[in-house]
Motif scaffolding. Sequence first.
Motif, PDB file in Angstrom:
ATOM      1  N   LEU A   1      -7.922 -39.680  47.511  1.00 57.33           N
ATOM      2  CA  LEU A   1      -8.168 -39.052  46.296  1.00 57.33           C
ATOM      3  C   LEU A   1      -7.316 -38.358  45.665  1.00 57.33           C
ATOM      4  O   LEU A   1      -6.953 -37.334  46.303  1.00 57.33           O
ATOM      5  CB  LEU A   1      -9.646 -38.747  46.194  1.00 57.33           C
ATOM      6  CG  LEU A   1     -10.914 -39.657  46.501  1.00 57.33           C
ATOM      7  CD1 LEU A   1     -12.289 -38.685  46.453  1.00 57.33           C
ATOM      8  CD2 LEU A   1     -11.032 -40.944  45.760  1.00 57.33           C
ATOM      9  N   LYS A   2      -6.672 -38.697  44.574  1.00 58.25           N
ATOM     10  CA  LYS A   2      -5.925 -37.661  43.699  1.00 58.25           C
ATOM     11  C   LYS A   2      -6.376 -36.547  43.319  1.00 58.25           C
ATOM     12  O   LYS A   2      -6.017 -35.373  43.244  1.00 58.25           O
ATOM     13  CB  LYS A   2      -5.260 -38.430  42.690  1.00 58.25           C
ATOM     14  CG  LYS A   2      -4.202 -37.774  42.034  1.00 58.25           C
ATOM     15  CD  LYS A   2      -3.512 -38.546  40.866  1.00 58.25           C
ATOM     16  CE  LYS A   2      -2.697 -39.844  41.063  1.00 58.25           C
ATOM     17  NZ  LYS A   2      -2.234 -40.428  40.179  1.00 58.25           N
ATOM     18  N   SER A   3      -7.655 -36.755  43.032  1.00 57.79           N
ATOM     19  CA  SER A   3      -8.276 -35.494  42.555  1.00 57.79           C
ATOM     20  C   SER A   3      -8.654 -34.409  43.534  1.00 57.79           C
ATOM     21  O   SER A   3      -8.583 -33.104  43.405  1.00 57.79           O
ATOM     22  CB  SER A   3      -9.993 -35.655  42.129  1.00 57.79           C
ATOM     23  OG  SER A   3     -10.414 -36.396  43.005  1.00 57.79           O
ATOM     24  N   THR A   4      -8.595 -34.796  44.908  1.00 60.02           N
ATOM     25  CA  THR A   4      -8.826 -33.791  45.886  1.00 60.02           C
ATOM     26  C   THR A   4      -7.451 -33.004  45.964  1.00 60.02           C
ATOM     27  O   THR A   4      -7.513 -31.863  46.320  1.00 60.02           O
ATOM     28  CB  THR A   4      -8.837 -34.785  47.343  1.00 60.02           C
ATOM     29  OG1 THR A   4     -10.006 -35.426  47.211  1.00 60.02           O
ATOM     30  CG2 THR A   4      -9.040 -33.625  48.436  1.00 60.02           C
ATOM     31  N   TYR A   5      -6.329 -33.547  45.965  1.00 56.16           N
ATOM     32  CA  TYR A   5      -4.988 -32.797  45.879  1.00 56.16           C
ATOM     33  C   TYR A   5      -4.944 -31.973  44.694  1.00 56.16           C
ATOM     34  O   TYR A   5      -4.559 -31.029  45.096  1.00 56.16           O
ATOM     35  CB  TYR A   5      -3.758 -33.891  46.138  1.00 56.16           C
ATOM     36  CG  TYR A   5      -3.791 -34.703  47.350  1.00 56.16           C
ATOM     37  CD1 TYR A   5      -3.399 -33.994  48.852  1.00 56.16           C
ATOM     38  CD2 TYR A   5      -4.312 -36.007  47.491  1.00 56.16           C
ATOM     39  CE1 TYR A   5      -3.395 -34.718  49.915  1.00 56.16           C
ATOM     40  CE2 TYR A   5      -4.191 -36.777  48.602  1.00 56.16           C
ATOM     41  CZ  TYR A   5      -3.846 -35.980  49.826  1.00 56.16           C
ATOM     42  OH  TYR A   5      -3.762 -36.953  50.972  1.00 56.16           O
ATOM     43  N   VAL A   6      -5.491 -32.525  43.654  1.00 53.42           N
ATOM     44  CA  VAL A   6      -5.226 -31.792  42.502  1.00 53.42           C
ATOM     45  C   VAL A   6      -5.955 -30.298  42.605  1.00 53.42           C
ATOM     46  O   VAL A   6      -5.572 -29.285  42.131  1.00 53.42           O
ATOM     47  CB  VAL A   6      -5.399 -32.505  41.425  1.00 53.42           C
ATOM     48  CG1 VAL A   6      -5.392 -31.531  39.789  1.00 53.42           C
ATOM     49  CG2 VAL A   6      -4.362 -33.767  41.088  1.00 53.42           C
ATOM     50  N   LEU A   7      -7.108 -30.548  43.005  1.00 52.37           N
ATOM     51  CA  LEU A   7      -8.176 -29.526  42.916  1.00 52.37           C
ATOM     52  C   LEU A   7      -7.711 -28.322  43.889  1.00 52.37           C
ATOM     53  O   LEU A   7      -7.776 -27.136  43.768  1.00 52.37           O
ATOM     54  CB  LEU A   7      -9.594 -29.778  43.043  1.00 52.37           C
ATOM     55  CG  LEU A   7     -10.167 -30.701  41.831  1.00 52.37           C
ATOM     56  CD1 LEU A   7     -11.581 -31.142  42.280  1.00 52.37           C
ATOM     57  CD2 LEU A   7     -10.215 -29.793  40.746  1.00 52.37           C
ATOM     58  N   LEU A   8      -7.259 -28.838  45.099  1.00 52.29           N
ATOM     59  CA  LEU A   8      -6.901 -27.862  46.241  1.00 52.29           C
ATOM     60  C   LEU A   8      -5.586 -27.294  45.800  1.00 52.29           C
ATOM     61  O   LEU A   8      -5.642 -26.067  46.138  1.00 52.29           O
ATOM     62  CB  LEU A   8      -6.530 -28.757  47.597  1.00 52.29           C
ATOM     63  CG  LEU A   8      -7.844 -29.467  47.955  1.00 52.29           C
ATOM     64  CD1 LEU A   8      -7.521 -30.214  49.345  1.00 52.29           C
ATOM     65  CD2 LEU A   8      -8.971 -28.292  48.569  1.00 52.29           C
ATOM     66  N   ILE A   9      -4.748 -27.822  45.202  1.00 48.07           N
ATOM     67  CA  ILE A   9      -3.574 -27.246  44.841  1.00 48.07           C
ATOM     68  C   ILE A   9      -3.811 -26.258  43.646  1.00 48.07           C
ATOM     69  O   ILE A   9      -3.075 -25.130  43.593  1.00 48.07           O
ATOM     70  CB  ILE A   9      -2.596 -28.188  44.363  1.00 48.07           C
ATOM     71  CG1 ILE A   9      -2.004 -29.047  45.441  1.00 48.07           C
ATOM     72  CG2 ILE A   9      -1.331 -27.474  43.600  1.00 48.07           C
ATOM     73  CD1 ILE A   9      -1.060 -30.183  45.030  1.00 48.07           C
ATOM     74  N   ILE A  10      -4.766 -26.639  42.676  1.00 50.84           N
ATOM     75  CA  ILE A  10      -4.947 -25.674  41.640  1.00 50.84           C
ATOM     76  C   ILE A  10      -5.605 -24.437  42.298  1.00 50.84           C
ATOM     77  O   ILE A  10      -5.566 -23.189  41.933  1.00 50.84           O
ATOM     78  CB  ILE A  10      -5.917 -26.212  40.325  1.00 50.84           C
ATOM     79  CG1 ILE A  10      -5.034 -27.215  39.843  1.00 50.84           C
ATOM     80  CG2 ILE A  10      -6.580 -25.155  39.671  1.00 50.84           C
ATOM     81  CD1 ILE A  10      -6.021 -28.039  38.817  1.00 50.84           C
ATOM     82  N   ASN A  11      -6.658 -24.372  43.283  1.00 52.11           N
ATOM     83  CA  ASN A  11      -7.039 -23.596  43.884  1.00 52.11           C
ATOM     84  C   ASN A  11      -6.355 -22.614  44.461  1.00 52.11           C
ATOM     85  O   ASN A  11      -6.469 -21.357  44.571  1.00 52.11           O
ATOM     86  CB  ASN A  11      -8.253 -24.089  44.837  1.00 52.11           C
ATOM     87  CG  ASN A  11      -9.084 -22.878  45.771  1.00 52.11           C
ATOM     88  OD1 ASN A  11      -9.606 -21.943  44.855  1.00 52.11           O
ATOM     89  ND2 ASN A  11      -9.036 -22.911  46.962  1.00 52.11           N
ATOM     90  N   ALA A  12      -5.466 -23.190  45.112  1.00 51.62           N
ATOM     91  CA  ALA A  12      -4.286 -22.221  45.933  1.00 51.62           C
ATOM     92  C   ALA A  12      -3.385 -21.569  45.080  1.00 51.62           C
ATOM     93  O   ALA A  12      -2.931 -20.607  45.679  1.00 51.62           O
ATOM     94  CB  ALA A  12      -3.670 -23.115  46.999  1.00 51.62           C
ATOM     95  N   LEU A  13      -3.073 -22.100  43.832  1.00 50.21           N
ATOM     96  CA  LEU A  13      -2.184 -21.515  43.221  1.00 50.21           C
ATOM     97  C   LEU A  13      -2.827 -20.716  42.178  1.00 50.21           C
ATOM     98  O   LEU A  13      -2.220 -19.403  41.701  1.00 50.21           O
ATOM     99  CB  LEU A  13      -1.486 -22.533  42.307  1.00 50.21           C
ATOM    100  CG  LEU A  13      -0.399 -23.609  43.128  1.00 50.21           C
ATOM    101  CD1 LEU A  13       0.304 -24.396  42.141  1.00 50.21           C
ATOM    102  CD2 LEU A  13       0.493 -22.805  43.825  1.00 50.21           C
TER     103      LEU A  13
END
Length: 365
Positions: free
Chosen positions: A76-88
Amino acid sequence: MSRGAHAAHANRSARNARNARNTRTRRQPQQAWNVAAPNAGDGGRAGGYGTRATFAAPRLMFLNALRAELCKASSLKSTYVLLIINALLLPVGSALMAWAMAFLMSLDPATGTTTDDPQPVAESYMWGSASAFVPTCLLVTGILGVMAVTVEYSSSTIQSSLTANPRRVMFLNAKTLVTAALAFVSSLVGLLLAWAAAYALLSPVGMTPLSDGEHALPWVSILGGALLLTAMAVLGVGLGGLCRSTMGGVFALVGLLIIVPSALSMASLAGDRFAWLQSVARCLPDQAASNVLTAGVDVVVSSSSTNVSIDVGSADAIAETTVAATPETSGLFEPTWWQSGLILLAWVVVAYAIGAIVVRRSDVK
């Protein structure tokens, strides 16, 4: 024997031979299976094989369910987007707060100009800056948990998922564990980067060491912050199972973290009769998480006050004005930082239990 009888006998022999070959062909797989499973009663002698072997279906194991959920989450693309937003977001917010404090400490209180000898900042403020954006990122990891469940219903893959794994509680537990692990790794990386950013910006200014009662602050800020974000992801999974809709789950999360606390805060200002709403607001997930991050420490800006002069009379006047303008708050419930952690844990357990019950008993359509 006449010629006609001889021809009929030859045809019957040919049919019998074909039938025998077909019978051997059909029985060959059965015989092969039987060779693999000799009878226990004859000691494994040749020819002592059963007429039909029975084979048990492969067991449905939790490890296989975990592997399947990890594969779905990584697709899922949403998984990567949310994890990156959280880490940044975590290091960006920490850098902004640390830079603002470093700039403030480099100013002369009398003239407002930059000085070459800035005031030192307490180390507790650095750890507070590192975890400053954890309450903000609660919404990000909560949405991650909501979408981990609701994307199955919105894309109609829930039917195939439950066909492959009809144990719905195992299915939800595996999905929750994978989501929690991803949220924890992303949060831990983001908080470590936030600590590095805060240290890089505040170390040139100078920092005073932690006092005896503040040694738990680094652990609470980094490890505790990651656990808080992970807990919110689990709470989001519960809301996703309850609503089974991305819009409904996200709206419920926003209402729990933003709308309800704001409404209670405004209502508590209406008078002393509504002051008890402050106790209710302190038990909500966002304020409980913020209270946990303090670890019972009042974060101070600077440990040095030699350059600050205080007029006692003015200070007393300000205190009297503040008391007069503040509603009566005696008798209100003010949880400690560890009590706030237990309150947040209760929120997570209740939300997840309700979501699991709905997923188990409701129709998938």
